[in-house]
Enzyme design. Sequence first.
Site, PDB file in Angstrom:
ATOM      1  N   SER A  16      64.532 -62.358-107.400  1.00 52.43           N
ATOM      2  CA  SER A  16      65.053 -61.265-108.244  1.00 52.43           C
ATOM      3  C   SER A  16      64.990 -61.568-109.741  1.00 52.43           C
ATOM      4  O   SER A  16      64.640 -60.681-110.525  1.00 52.43           O
ATOM      5  CB  SER A  16      66.488 -60.915-107.825  1.00 52.43           C
ATOM      6  N   THR A  64      73.837 -59.787-102.410  1.00 56.98           N
ATOM      7  CA  THR A  64      73.104 -60.095-101.181  1.00 56.98           C
ATOM      8  C   THR A  64      74.022 -60.822-100.212  1.00 56.98           C
ATOM      9  O   THR A  64      75.237 -60.919-100.456  1.00 56.98           O
ATOM     10  CB  THR A  64      71.802 -60.871-101.492  1.00 56.98           C
ATOM     11  N   LYS A  68      77.535 -58.216 -99.047  1.00 60.48           N
ATOM     12  CA  LYS A  68      77.217 -56.789 -99.179  1.00 60.48           C
ATOM     13  C   LYS A  68      78.358 -55.878 -98.718  1.00 60.48           C
ATOM     14  O   LYS A  68      78.458 -54.738 -99.152  1.00 60.48           O
ATOM     15  CB  LYS A  68      75.939 -56.458 -98.413  1.00 60.48           C
ATOM     16  N   ASP A 104      68.420 -50.697-100.661  1.00 61.31           N
ATOM     17  CA  ASP A 104      67.581 -51.275 -99.598  1.00 61.31           C
ATOM     18  C   ASP A 104      66.915 -50.163 -98.761  1.00 61.31           C
ATOM     19  O   ASP A 104      65.732 -50.264 -98.428  1.00 61.31           O
ATOM     20  CB  ASP A 104      68.417 -52.169 -98.659  1.00 61.31           C
ATOM     21  N   GLY A 132      70.899 -56.766 -87.812  1.00 60.15           N
ATOM     22  CA  GLY A 132      71.763 -57.429 -88.786  1.00 60.15           C
ATOM     23  C   GLY A 132      71.902 -56.605 -90.056  1.00 60.15           C
ATOM     24  O   GLY A 132      71.780 -55.376 -90.032  1.00 60.15           O
ATOM     25  N   GLY A 133      72.136 -57.290 -91.175  1.00 57.11           N
ATOM     26  CA  GLY A 133      72.397 -56.606 -92.441  1.00 57.11           C
ATOM     27  C   GLY A 133      71.232 -55.748 -92.908  1.00 57.11           C
ATOM     28  O   GLY A 133      71.409 -54.570 -93.249  1.00 57.11           O
ATOM     29  N   TYR A 229      58.477 -61.781 -96.030  1.00 53.12           N
ATOM     30  CA  TYR A 229      57.301 -61.760 -96.923  1.00 53.12           C
ATOM     31  C   TYR A 229      56.834 -63.168 -97.294  1.00 53.12           C
ATOM     32  O   TYR A 229      55.947 -63.345 -98.108  1.00 53.12           O
ATOM     33  CB  TYR A 229      57.595 -60.950 -98.194  1.00 53.12           C
TER      34      TYR A 229
HETATM   35  P1  NAP Z   1      71.055 -61.080 -90.662  1.00 49.44           P
HETATM   36  O1  NAP Z   1      72.111 -60.154 -91.128  1.00 49.44           O
HETATM   37  O2  NAP Z   1      71.402 -62.486 -90.346  1.00 49.44           O
HETATM   38  O3  NAP Z   1      70.396 -60.397 -89.354  1.00 49.44           O
HETATM   39  C1  NAP Z   1      69.366 -61.033 -88.634  1.00 49.44           C
HETATM   40  C2  NAP Z   1      69.071 -60.271 -87.353  1.00 49.44           C
HETATM   41  O4  NAP Z   1      67.988 -60.941 -86.697  1.00 49.44           O
HETATM   42  C3  NAP Z   1      70.239 -60.226 -86.367  1.00 49.44           C
HETATM   43  O5  NAP Z   1      70.155 -59.060 -85.603  1.00 49.44           O
HETATM   44  C4  NAP Z   1      69.954 -61.468 -85.512  1.00 49.44           C
HETATM   45  O6  NAP Z   1      70.484 -61.397 -84.207  1.00 49.44           O
HETATM   46  C5  NAP Z   1      68.443 -61.393 -85.406  1.00 49.44           C
HETATM   47  N1  NAP Z   1      67.867 -62.708 -85.128  1.00 49.44           N
HETATM   48  C6  NAP Z   1      68.049 -63.836 -85.845  1.00 49.44           C
HETATM   49  N2  NAP Z   1      67.371 -64.855 -85.287  1.00 49.44           N
HETATM   50  C7  NAP Z   1      66.788 -64.343 -84.164  1.00 49.44           C
HETATM   51  C8  NAP Z   1      65.984 -64.895 -83.141  1.00 49.44           C
HETATM   52  N3  NAP Z   1      65.637 -66.192 -83.146  1.00 49.44           N
HETATM   53  N4  NAP Z   1      65.560 -64.084 -82.131  1.00 49.44           N
HETATM   54  C9  NAP Z   1      65.923 -62.775 -82.113  1.00 49.44           C
HETATM   55  N5  NAP Z   1      66.691 -62.193 -83.055  1.00 49.44           N
HETATM   56  C10 NAP Z   1      67.116 -62.966 -84.068  1.00 49.44           C
HETATM   57  O7  NAP Z   1      69.871 -61.193 -91.716  1.00 49.44           O
HETATM   58  P2  NAP Z   1      69.329 -60.025 -92.685  1.00 49.44           P
HETATM   59  O8  NAP Z   1      70.023 -60.076 -93.982  1.00 49.44           O
HETATM   60  O9  NAP Z   1      69.316 -58.746 -91.903  1.00 49.44           O
HETATM   61  O10 NAP Z   1      67.833 -60.532 -92.960  1.00 49.44           O
HETATM   62  C11 NAP Z   1      66.875 -60.565 -91.936  1.00 49.44           C
HETATM   63  C12 NAP Z   1      65.492 -60.876 -92.502  1.00 49.44           C
HETATM   64  O11 NAP Z   1      65.057 -59.825 -93.329  1.00 49.44           O
HETATM   65  C13 NAP Z   1      65.430 -62.158 -93.355  1.00 49.44           C
HETATM   66  O12 NAP Z   1      64.220 -62.810 -93.078  1.00 49.44           O
HETATM   67  C14 NAP Z   1      65.426 -61.630 -94.770  1.00 49.44           C
HETATM   68  O13 NAP Z   1      64.754 -62.518 -95.667  1.00 49.44           O
HETATM   69  C15 NAP Z   1      64.641 -60.348 -94.584  1.00 49.44           C
HETATM   70  N6  NAP Z   1      64.982 -59.338 -95.592  1.00 49.44           N
HETATM   71  C16 NAP Z   1      63.954 -58.804 -96.332  1.00 49.44           C
HETATM   72  C17 NAP Z   1      64.214 -57.823 -97.268  1.00 49.44           C
HETATM   73  C18 NAP Z   1      63.099 -57.222 -98.077  1.00 49.44           C
HETATM   74  O14 NAP Z   1      63.372 -56.564 -99.076  1.00 49.44           O
HETATM   75  N7  NAP Z   1      61.870 -57.410 -97.663  1.00 49.44           N
HETATM   76  C19 NAP Z   1      65.558 -57.384 -97.472  1.00 49.44           C
HETATM   77  C20 NAP Z   1      66.568 -57.944 -96.703  1.00 49.44           C
HETATM   78  C21 NAP Z   1      66.270 -58.928 -95.763  1.00 49.44           C
HETATM   79  P3  NAP Z   1      71.953 -61.951 -83.858  1.00 49.44           P
HETATM   80  O15 NAP Z   1      72.893 -60.909 -84.394  1.00 49.44           O
HETATM   81  O16 NAP Z   1      71.952 -62.069 -82.398  1.00 49.44           O
HETATM   82  O17 NAP Z   1      72.096 -63.268 -84.584  1.00 49.44           O
END
Ligand code: NAP
Length: 286
Positions: A16, A64, A68, A104, A132-133, A229
């Site tokens: 960022s 973040t 959030k 987002d 997740g988030g 990414y």
């Molecule tokens: P989060 O809140 O921790 O959620 C992660 C999700 O993935 C949960 O549903 C989790 O399941 C699941 N998960 C984690 N490990 C897993 C595995 N080994 N097998 C199956 N499911 C799994 O994280 P988040 O903030 O949503 O971020 C998720 C990803 O998106 C990250 O890589 C982040 O860098 C990326 N992201 C990208 C952007 C963008 O602008 N491109 C924005 C935000 C996030 P459980 O609930 O069972 O743990």
Amino acid sequence: MIKFGLLGWPITHSRSPQIHSLALKLAGLQGAYELFPIEPERKAELAAMIKKVREGQITGLNVTIPYKQEVMPFLDALSPNAKNIGAVNTITFKNGKVTGHNTDAPGFEADLANNGLELSYKPGEAVVFGAGGAARAVFYAFLNNGWQIHAFVRNVEKSKQVVADLRGKGLPGGMKLYGLADLSHTLKRNKIDVIVDTTPLGMAPHIDSSSWPSNVKFPVNCLVYDLVYNPENTLLMKQATAAGLRASNGWGMLVEQALLSFEIWTNVKINRADFNAAWQQTTHTP
Ligand code: NAP
């Protein structure tokens, strides 16, 4: 001078500051974007940071993980997006109110459009991995545009609340929750237009993992979008392109959500083509 920042933990690897520094330069504005890492044990400091926005010491904040939702009680108002998604990633002070926004969801929607998929053009069906988030914003973007979501998670019980929250918003789309074992069966019964991975699978250093099981055939003619990414070409993207599908990583979503936050803070809309060209000149990696 304009001062922006990011609240979260851990955030040392955040891109960022670079994105917003370039946006400031393109907008011809003087300013700085700082990282404000707050360890979970020190989360009482969130209130003081938001007070700085109210007092004009900070123009705007991004938020973040893991804050959030935690910042919400300190705010005076929420945008409709933030309220429906139940999460804030942008804070600003306008018209006497510290207001929470969520860029987002529109950032995700904008980058799908960059990839040729306009959600508002015609409702379709999406497969989404994870709940997740980040998934909350993705779900909202689809539901708000009348899409049907097939959400696949490793723990159905744990994810029921997210689905119940969003169903309760009265949005036009629909959503079903499945365990990962139901994927093949669901693909046979539905015509899928887009597959989105919101899990961290495939993210460096775990680049050999993917949400897509190697023994399952992809649907035809769909777009595959990975929120990860880093690396630029994730295993999921490689699997999709090998099957003849279009695939994108989540870099464009990150840029779109950042530039939408920048617009909320400054009222300046950065031209995306100018941004991408300038970014390429400063660095070649996302
Ligand atoms: P989060 O809140 O921790 O959620 C992660 C999700 O993935 C949960 O549903 C989790 O399941 C699941 N998960 C984690 N490990 C897993 C595995 N080994 N097998 C199956 N499911 C799994 O994280 P988040 O903030 O949503 O971020 C998720 C990803 O998106 C990250 O890589 C982040 O860098 C990326 N992201 C990208 C952007 C963008 O602008 N491109 C924005 C935000 C996030 P459980 O609930 O069972 O743990």
